[in-house]
Design an enzyme around this catalytic site. Structure first.
Site, short mmCIF file in Angstrom:
data_model
loop_
_atom_site.label_atom_id
_atom_site.label_comp_id
_atom_site.label_asym_id
_atom_site.label_seq_id
_atom_site.Cartn_x
_atom_site.Cartn_y
_atom_site.Cartn_z
N LYS A 272 -2.97 19.26 -1.97
CA LYS A 272 -1.65 19.08 -1.35
C LYS A 272 -1.70 18.25 -0.07
CE LYS A 272 2.73 19.56 -1.35
NZ LYS A 272 3.49 18.77 -2.33
N SER B 151 2.16 -9.94 -4.71
CA SER B 151 2.12 -8.54 -5.12
C SER B 151 3.43 -8.16 -5.81
CB SER B 151 1.82 -7.64 -3.91
OG SER B 151 1.46 -6.34 -4.32
#
Length: 211
Positions: free
Chosen positions: A118, A66
């Protein structure tokens, strides 16, 4: 370990860049990856070192996957052990959701927020489909940046990278066969290679990072 900060590595590279007596850098990678932003900062530090005339050799340890491979792709040469675990080109985000458990133990959560997104990813409720699509779009943009970085660093066609950029891992030997690794060898082999490339011979003097 997991890549969470780039400051130490970037500072080390800058010191090597300023030191005219250091013509080559061996970057030892033993990491499963980590956060995107610090990974990109280290990737950029490698490219900067190369632009300043330093040869940078990646040496993969047990794991360089990764973000570890993201960084390796920026190097001049990638060296891996045959059994190194590498690849895992992709991006992932995990979100726990424990709303049923909270109900069971009698906990209510009240959220006050400035906008509908949010509290996306909050563990107190299930994610909506709209929120899932938002997170997916962010991940796919990060993924595209990852693929482009590998294609640029390895001078590979983006389509070839995409063919294997589905999160799968490779051994070092498999990665070499696919063109993601240049040489099979040990950390010592990487140092000797750096010495030869820099014209210092196969047993070059080595300046190691300070702990």
């Amino acid at each position: 370990g997991v890549i969470t900060s780039a400051e130490h590595v970037v500072d080390e590279f800058e010191r090597y860049i300023r030191n005219d007596r250091i013509p080559a850098v061996v970057l030892r990678l033993d990491t499963p990856g980590g956060a995107i932003a610090p990974t990109q900062e280290i990737y950029s530090a490698v490219l900067h070192a190369r632009q300043k005339g330093k040869q940078v050799i990646a040496s993969m340890g047990s794991v360089a996957a990764s973000g570890g491979y993201y960084i390796a792709a920026a190097c001049d040469t990638v060296v891996a052990n045959p059994g190194t675990i590498t690849g895992s080109i992709g991006v992932i985000a995990d979100f726990a959701e424990v709303s049923e458990l909270l109900k069971k133990i009698g906990i209510d959560v009240t959220v006050v927020k400035s906008g509908k997104f949010k509290d996306t990813g909050s563990f107190t409720r299930q994610m909506t489909e709209e929120e899932r699509e938002l997170i997916q779009s962010v991940l796919m943009d990060s993924y595209d940046q990852f693929v482009e970085a590998v294609a640029h660093g390895r001078r590979m066609d983006k389509k070839k990278v995409l063919a294997y950029a589905d999160g799968r891992v490779f051994t070092g030997r498999q990665a070499k066969e696919l063109g993601f690794v240049d040489v099979l060898g040990t950390y010592r082999d990487a140092i000797e290679m750096a010495g030869r490339i820099a014209g210092l011979g196969e047993n070059p003097p080595v300046v190691k990072e300070s702990k």
